[in-house]
Each structure stands twice: as C-alpha cells, then as structure tokens.
Scaffold this motif. Structure first.
Motif, PDB file in Angstrom:
ATOM      1  N   TYR A 176      80.741   8.186 143.910  1.00 55.31           N
ATOM      2  CA  TYR A 176      82.063   7.556 144.032  1.00 55.31           C
ATOM      3  C   TYR A 176      82.335   6.563 142.901  1.00 55.31           C
ATOM      4  CZ  TYR A 176      82.800   9.528 148.653  1.00 55.31           C
ATOM      5  OH  TYR A 176      83.011  10.392 149.690  1.00 55.31           O
ATOM      6  N   ASN A 177      81.273   5.841 142.495  1.00 56.78           N
ATOM      7  CA  ASN A 177      81.506   4.809 141.481  1.00 56.78           C
ATOM      8  C   ASN A 177      81.738   5.428 140.101  1.00 56.78           C
ATOM      9  OD1 ASN A 177      81.225   1.643 141.298  1.00 56.78           O
ATOM     10  ND2 ASN A 177      80.312   2.444 139.431  1.00 56.78           N
ATOM     11  N   PHE A 178      81.077   6.578 139.841  1.00 56.89           N
ATOM     12  CA  PHE A 178      81.162   7.152 138.495  1.00 56.89           C
ATOM     13  C   PHE A 178      81.602   8.617 138.479  1.00 56.89           C
ATOM     14  CE2 PHE A 178      77.874   3.771 137.462  1.00 56.89           C
ATOM     15  CZ  PHE A 178      78.739   3.002 136.700  1.00 56.89           C
ATOM     16  N   GLU A 179      80.815   9.487 139.123  1.00 56.42           N
ATOM     17  CA  GLU A 179      80.988  10.920 138.885  1.00 56.42           C
ATOM     18  C   GLU A 179      82.391  11.412 139.237  1.00 56.42           C
ATOM     19  OE1 GLU A 179      77.755  13.291 140.367  1.00 56.42           O
ATOM     20  OE2 GLU A 179      78.888  15.152 140.009  1.00 56.42           O
ATOM     21  N   ALA A 180      82.859  11.061 140.439  1.00 53.70           N
ATOM     22  CA  ALA A 180      84.163  11.566 140.867  1.00 53.70           C
ATOM     23  C   ALA A 180      85.303  10.894 140.101  1.00 53.70           C
ATOM     24  CB  ALA A 180      84.338  11.351 142.375  1.00 53.70           C
ATOM     25  N   LEU A 181      84.969   9.820 139.385  1.00 50.78           N
ATOM     26  CA  LEU A 181      85.982   9.173 138.555  1.00 50.78           C
ATOM     27  C   LEU A 181      85.886   9.673 137.111  1.00 50.78           C
ATOM     28  CD1 LEU A 181      85.701   5.613 140.093  1.00 50.78           C
ATOM     29  CD2 LEU A 181      87.815   6.956 140.000  1.00 50.78           C
ATOM     30  N   ASN A 182      85.202  10.840 136.980  1.00 47.60           N
ATOM     31  CA  ASN A 182      85.160  11.512 135.687  1.00 47.60           C
ATOM     32  C   ASN A 182      84.283  10.799 134.658  1.00 47.60           C
ATOM     33  OD1 ASN A 182      85.962  13.772 134.179  1.00 47.60           O
ATOM     34  ND2 ASN A 182      87.661  12.659 133.210  1.00 47.60           N
ATOM     35  N   PHE A 183      83.286  10.043 135.178  1.00 49.03           N
ATOM     36  CA  PHE A 183      82.218   9.541 134.289  1.00 49.03           C
ATOM     37  C   PHE A 183      81.041  10.503 134.504  1.00 49.03           C
ATOM     38  CE2 PHE A 183      84.322   5.534 135.502  1.00 49.03           C
ATOM     39  CZ  PHE A 183      84.117   4.605 134.484  1.00 49.03           C
ATOM     40  N   HIS A 187      77.123   9.969 130.483  1.00 48.39           N
ATOM     41  CA  HIS A 187      78.255   9.799 129.560  1.00 48.39           C
ATOM     42  C   HIS A 187      78.311   8.345 129.073  1.00 48.39           C
ATOM     43  CE1 HIS A 187      82.373   9.705 128.032  1.00 48.39           C
ATOM     44  NE2 HIS A 187      82.298  11.028 127.980  1.00 48.39           N
ATOM     45  N   PRO A 188      78.575   8.148 127.783  1.00 53.50           N
ATOM     46  CA  PRO A 188      78.571   6.771 127.247  1.00 53.50           C
ATOM     47  C   PRO A 188      79.607   5.847 127.902  1.00 53.50           C
ATOM     48  CG  PRO A 188      79.220   8.372 125.567  1.00 53.50           C
ATOM     49  CD  PRO A 188      78.707   9.151 126.722  1.00 53.50           C
ATOM     50  N   ALA A 189      80.628   6.424 128.544  1.00 56.23           N
ATOM     51  CA  ALA A 189      81.620   5.553 129.200  1.00 56.23           C
ATOM     52  C   ALA A 189      80.965   4.697 130.284  1.00 56.23           C
ATOM     53  CB  ALA A 189      82.741   6.388 129.805  1.00 56.23           C
ATOM     54  N   ARG A 190      79.826   5.170 130.813  1.00 59.03           N
ATOM     55  CA  ARG A 190      79.128   4.378 131.836  1.00 59.03           C
ATOM     56  C   ARG A 190      78.605   3.064 131.263  1.00 59.03           C
ATOM     57  NH1 ARG A 190      75.999   7.693 136.308  1.00 59.03           N
ATOM     58  NH2 ARG A 190      77.555   9.295 136.734  1.00 59.03           N
ATOM     59  N   ASP A 191      78.365   3.053 129.962  1.00 59.74           N
ATOM     60  CA  ASP A 191      77.809   1.833 129.356  1.00 59.74           C
ATOM     61  C   ASP A 191      78.798   0.673 129.348  1.00 59.74           C
ATOM     62  OD1 ASP A 191      75.655   3.406 128.901  1.00 59.74           O
ATOM     63  OD2 ASP A 191      75.975   3.628 126.734  1.00 59.74           O
ATOM     64  N   THR A 192      80.086   0.966 129.572  1.00 56.16           N
ATOM     65  CA  THR A 192      81.063  -0.127 129.554  1.00 56.16           C
ATOM     66  C   THR A 192      80.952  -0.990 130.812  1.00 56.16           C
ATOM     67  OG1 THR A 192      82.727   1.257 130.596  1.00 56.16           O
ATOM     68  CG2 THR A 192      82.727   1.196 128.186  1.00 56.16           C
ATOM     69  N   GLN A 193      80.243  -0.497 131.813  1.00 56.70           N
ATOM     70  CA  GLN A 193      80.114  -1.269 133.052  1.00 56.70           C
ATOM     71  C   GLN A 193      78.633  -1.462 133.363  1.00 56.70           C
ATOM     72  OE1 GLN A 193      82.485   0.539 136.130  1.00 56.70           O
ATOM     73  NE2 GLN A 193      84.367   0.316 134.940  1.00 56.70           N
ATOM     74  N   ASP A 194      78.096  -2.607 132.972  1.00 53.25           N
ATOM     75  CA  ASP A 194      76.675  -2.892 133.167  1.00 53.25           C
ATOM     76  C   ASP A 194      76.372  -2.919 134.658  1.00 53.25           C
ATOM     77  OD1 ASP A 194      74.708  -3.054 131.343  1.00 53.25           O
ATOM     78  OD2 ASP A 194      75.353  -4.989 130.521  1.00 53.25           O
ATOM     79  N   THR A 195      75.598  -1.943 135.115  1.00 54.19           N
ATOM     80  CA  THR A 195      75.525  -1.678 136.556  1.00 54.19           C
ATOM     81  C   THR A 195      74.244  -2.212 137.179  1.00 54.19           C
ATOM     82  OG1 THR A 195      76.727   0.327 136.058  1.00 54.19           O
ATOM     83  CG2 THR A 195      75.743   0.188 138.242  1.00 54.19           C
ATOM     84  N   ILE A 196      74.359  -2.752 138.387  1.00 55.29           N
ATOM     85  CA  ILE A 196      73.180  -3.166 139.154  1.00 55.29           C
ATOM     86  C   ILE A 196      72.848  -2.027 140.123  1.00 55.29           C
ATOM     87  CG2 ILE A 196      72.254  -4.834 140.802  1.00 55.29           C
ATOM     88  CD1 ILE A 196      74.235  -6.898 139.536  1.00 55.29           C
ATOM     89  N   PHE A 197      71.706  -1.369 139.878  1.00 52.88           N
ATOM     90  CA  PHE A 197      71.288  -0.251 140.721  1.00 52.88           C
ATOM     91  C   PHE A 197      70.350  -0.749 141.814  1.00 52.88           C
ATOM     92  CE2 PHE A 197      72.368   1.598 136.642  1.00 52.88           C
ATOM     93  CZ  PHE A 197      73.113   2.711 137.000  1.00 52.88           C
ATOM     94  N   LEU A 212      75.534  -1.283 143.281  1.00 48.28           N
ATOM     95  CA  LEU A 212      76.594  -2.199 143.675  1.00 48.28           C
ATOM     96  C   LEU A 212      77.832  -1.780 142.891  1.00 48.28           C
ATOM     97  CD1 LEU A 212      74.751  -5.638 143.796  1.00 48.28           C
ATOM     98  CD2 LEU A 212      74.989  -3.863 145.541  1.00 48.28           C
ATOM     99  N   ARG A 213      78.926  -1.524 143.579  1.00 48.45           N
ATOM    100  CA  ARG A 213      80.080  -0.969 142.875  1.00 48.45           C
ATOM    101  C   ARG A 213      80.499  -1.897 141.729  1.00 48.45           C
ATOM    102  NH1 ARG A 213      85.071  -1.676 147.257  1.00 48.45           N
ATOM    103  NH2 ARG A 213      85.092  -3.945 147.212  1.00 48.45           N
ATOM    104  N   THR A 214      80.814  -1.281 140.600  1.00 49.20           N
ATOM    105  CA  THR A 214      81.169  -2.066 139.416  1.00 49.20           C
ATOM    106  C   THR A 214      82.670  -2.286 139.331  1.00 49.20           C
ATOM    107  OG1 THR A 214      81.300  -0.013 138.175  1.00 49.20           O
ATOM    108  CG2 THR A 214      79.207  -1.223 138.090  1.00 49.20           C
ATOM    109  N   HIS A 215      83.418  -1.553 140.155  1.00 43.72           N
ATOM    110  CA  HIS A 215      84.878  -1.689 140.186  1.00 43.72           C
ATOM    111  C   HIS A 215      85.388  -1.190 141.542  1.00 43.72           C
ATOM    112  CE1 HIS A 215      85.102   2.508 137.944  1.00 43.72           C
ATOM    113  NE2 HIS A 215      84.209   2.491 138.902  1.00 43.72           N
TER     114      HIS A 215
END
Ligand code: DAH
Length: 391
Positions: A176-183, A187-197, A212-215
């Motif tokens: 939900y946080n990335f894949e379905a939003l077309n990340f 993909h390097p677009a994930r690097d724009t949101q420093d994520t806490i896993f 933890l959702r980044t947005h």
C-alpha cells in the motif's frame, strides 16, 4: 450513674435478656449525647477500647466467665451486642464540613455540630474565616494542539466542498505504501522517502512486509479498493520518515491527502480546488502557481506554490530580500497531480472511463506558515508556554 458491665450470677435466657437490654439502653443514651468530635472520641474509646472498653469487659465478664453449657448462648448474645455497638459508634461519627463565614482574620474558627437526628451521621461544621483577598484557584483552559487545529481546519475546507474523511493504518505494508502507488520494488523513487521498516520481516514476500507509512497516499488505494467512483475523500494522519530532527524536519509529522475520482475530472478541477483551498487557509489575496514535478502515482504531477504570505509575493521585505521565500515571492506547499492510470490497475478502476486528481500536504508546514513558527520541533516538545499561545 454511668453504666458499668455487671458480672452475671445467672446465665438463664431471662437474665441475659435483661443484661443486654440494660447495656443497649446505656449505648443509646450515650450515643445521643455525642455533640462534638471529642465527645465521639471518648464515646468510641469507652465502648471499643481493647483495654477495659465495654466490649472487652463484656467478653471477659460474660463470655469467658460463663459455664461451659451456657457458652453457646452467651457467645451469640455477645456477638449481637458487639455488632450493635460497632454500628452505633460508626453511625454517630461526625462528618466534617468546612463553611466559610464572615471575612477578615478576626473571625475565630469554631466547630459547631448540627445534629441530624440520632440515627444518621452528624455534621461538624467547621467555620473558617473567608479571606476574599486570597488568590483564586486557577484552572487553565485546555487548548487544541496547533497541529491538530490546522489539520482540522484543512479537513473542514474540503468537507465544505463535499469531501468525506477516510483514515488508514500507520503501520502499512510495502504494497500500500509503495507498490500500488506505482513505486515498483527497487525503483529509485523509493529513495525520496527515507523509510522506517519493521525488523524481522525478511521471510515474508516484499509486498507484505510492514513499515511505518511514509505518507498518507496509501489511504488513496485503501479507499478505491472499498468504493467505486465517484470518490472524493481527504485522509488526515500521522506519517513517519527516517529523517534527523532539525528546524524543518521531524521523524513524525502529519499530512492531509486528497483524492477525487469521477468521470471527466481534469487538471482544471485540480487547479480550481487547490486554489480555493489555499485562499480558504491563507486568505483570499493568496495566489497559487503549479510547478512541474514528479510523483510515481500522478501524471502529470505538480508542486503547488503560494505567493509568499510574508512579503505579499514581492520577494522583498523591509528594504531587503524576503527570507521566508528566499526572495522568490513563492513558497512551495504541497504535491499534486492527475492520478496515474497505472494506479487504477491496482484497484480495478477503468482508466478509460474515469479520471481523477490527488494531492498531499504537510500539516506542520502549513501550521508553521500560518502561525509564524520558526522551528518544527516546538510542535513535539510539549512546552506549555508554546502551546498555550494557541488557546
Ligand atoms: N505523498 C507525497 C509525499 O509525501 C505527497 C503527494 C504528492 C501526495 C502528490 C499526492 C500527490 O496525493 O498527488 O511526498
């Protein structure tokens, strides 16, 4: 003559009845005479004191002295007596009530007993002088936290446009946080949101791993999974990023997401909606500008800038460059765009029939501008001197 516990010469039922009746009548007489706190203390001690209290004497002189065959009967009477005495002693215990009378220190505190019948509890009214020069008790008013206040304000702007409100989980899946939003994965677009896993998820498929959702954008997907178009929702909530705290960054902050999907929604609708929202939040003289940008889940994408509310868009203030907009006259405020058709594939919407726009804004960023706060950390430190200014 004050009552004293007699020795019993005779343990017949009649003799016991008589002795008990005498004792109880003494109890009633003495209970009725309690008129103050100190009376009550004396009364209690006379009847209940371990050493030489009337109950102790009854135990010694009646029960212990009784012949074996009378013990049962006497024991029962003594127990009844004990219960009655304890009940009366508790029943006449005076209750202390403070009443303020007169004024000035010259009024001497005194105790008065208001008898409220012989059975109910008595009230001791303690009269105290009322000094009206003493400071009152301050009960500070609570206030909405400025972040919550701003978030509610943003939400209400959109509610007034007919949007409803959706919320989603703060602990999200990668899907939900990335894949379905077309990340896509990696993909390097994930690097724009420093994520806490969340740790220890390696055995799960990537899309199920928790973070933890980044947005608040995942709530777009959750909403579209639940409902068919038309959709008009705002999604307020807390988000997390692995950012070191400083004056403009915090590992926890808040966003309000927006999503409108329907037939024939265009970029014009997006512009009109956000222009209206910015004017509602910052005042009707504010202008908006849409600047090309990139987000994986919108195409085209834009950053929305508003004319600088500090210099009125001029870029200069007090004869020098405006610091708030770095002399540009514009302040970047939020991201938006037309929902990318790839996103509709994840929720089985037909991108040939519908279209939509989305936007996401940082609540603290808007609160900072609205209230002239110069450090985002102030929102999270809980300093009452800061918070009470928003009461
Ligand atoms: N989710 C983006 C972020 O946190 C903000 C955003 C941009 C949300 C564009 C949107 C959007 O819905 O259309 O950086």
């Amino acid at each position: 003559m004050a009552y004293t516990v007699p020795k019993l010469a005779d343990y017949s039922a009649e003799a016991l009845d008589k002795a008990v009746a005498k004792l109880l009548s003494a109890l009633e007489t003495e209970a009725a005479a309690v008129a103050s706190e100190s009376d009550w203390n004396t009364f209690r001690d006379r009847w209940l004191a371990r050493k030489n209290g009337i109950l102790t004497l009854v135990n010694d002189l009646w029960l212990k002295a009784a012949p074996k065959d009378a013990k049962r009967e006497v024991g029962q009477r003594v127990n009844e007596v004990k219960a009655r005495v304890e009940e009366r002693v508790a029943g006449v215990k005076p209750e202390r009530v403070v009443s303020y009378t007169g004024s000035g220190a010259s009024v001497i505190p005194k105790l008065a007993v208001a008898a409220t019948g012989t059975s109910g509890p008595r009230v001791i009214i303690e009269e105290r002088p009322l000094d009206i020069t003493l400071p009152g008790i301050r009960r500070p008013m609570g206030a909405e936290h400025p972040v919550i206040k701003t978030m509610n304000e943003i939400v209400s702007v959109f509610r007034n446009l007919g949007y409803s409100v959706e919320e989603g989980p703060e602990i999200e899946t990668d899907y939900y946080n990335f894949e379905a939003l077309n990340f896509p994965p990696n993909h390097p677009a994930r690097d724009t949101q420093d994520t806490i896993f969340i740790a220890g998820q390696e055995s799960k498929p990537l899309r199920d791993r928790l973070l933890l959702r980044t947005h608040t954008s995942p709530v777009q997907i959750r909403t579209m999974e639940k409902q068919r178009p038309p959709v008009r929702v705002v999604c307020p909530g807390k988000v997390h990023r692995n950012d070191a705290p400083d004056a403009t960054h915090s590992p926890i902050f808040h966003q309000v997401e927006g999503l409108a999907v329907d037939t024939n929604i265009t970029f014009c609708d997006l512009k009109g909606t956000l222009d209206h929202a910015m004017k509602a939040l910052f005042g009707s003289s504010v202008k908006t500008r849409f600047y090309p940008s990139f987000f994986p889940f919108t195409e085209p994408s834009a950053d929305v800038q508003i004319s600088c509310i500090f210099c009125g868009g001029k870029g200069t203030r007090d004869g020098g460059p405006c610091r708030n907009c770095k002399a540009s006259g514009w302040i970047e405020l939020l991201g938006c765009g037309m929902v990318d058709p790839n996103v509709y594939r994840f929720v089985n919407y037909d991108s040939k029939k519908i279209s939509g726009f989305a936007f996401g804004m940082g609540v603290e960023r808007i609160a900072i501008l609205k209230y002239g706060v110069d450090d985002i950390q102030l929102f999270f430190q809980g300093d009452v001197r800061f918070l009470e200014q928003f009461g």
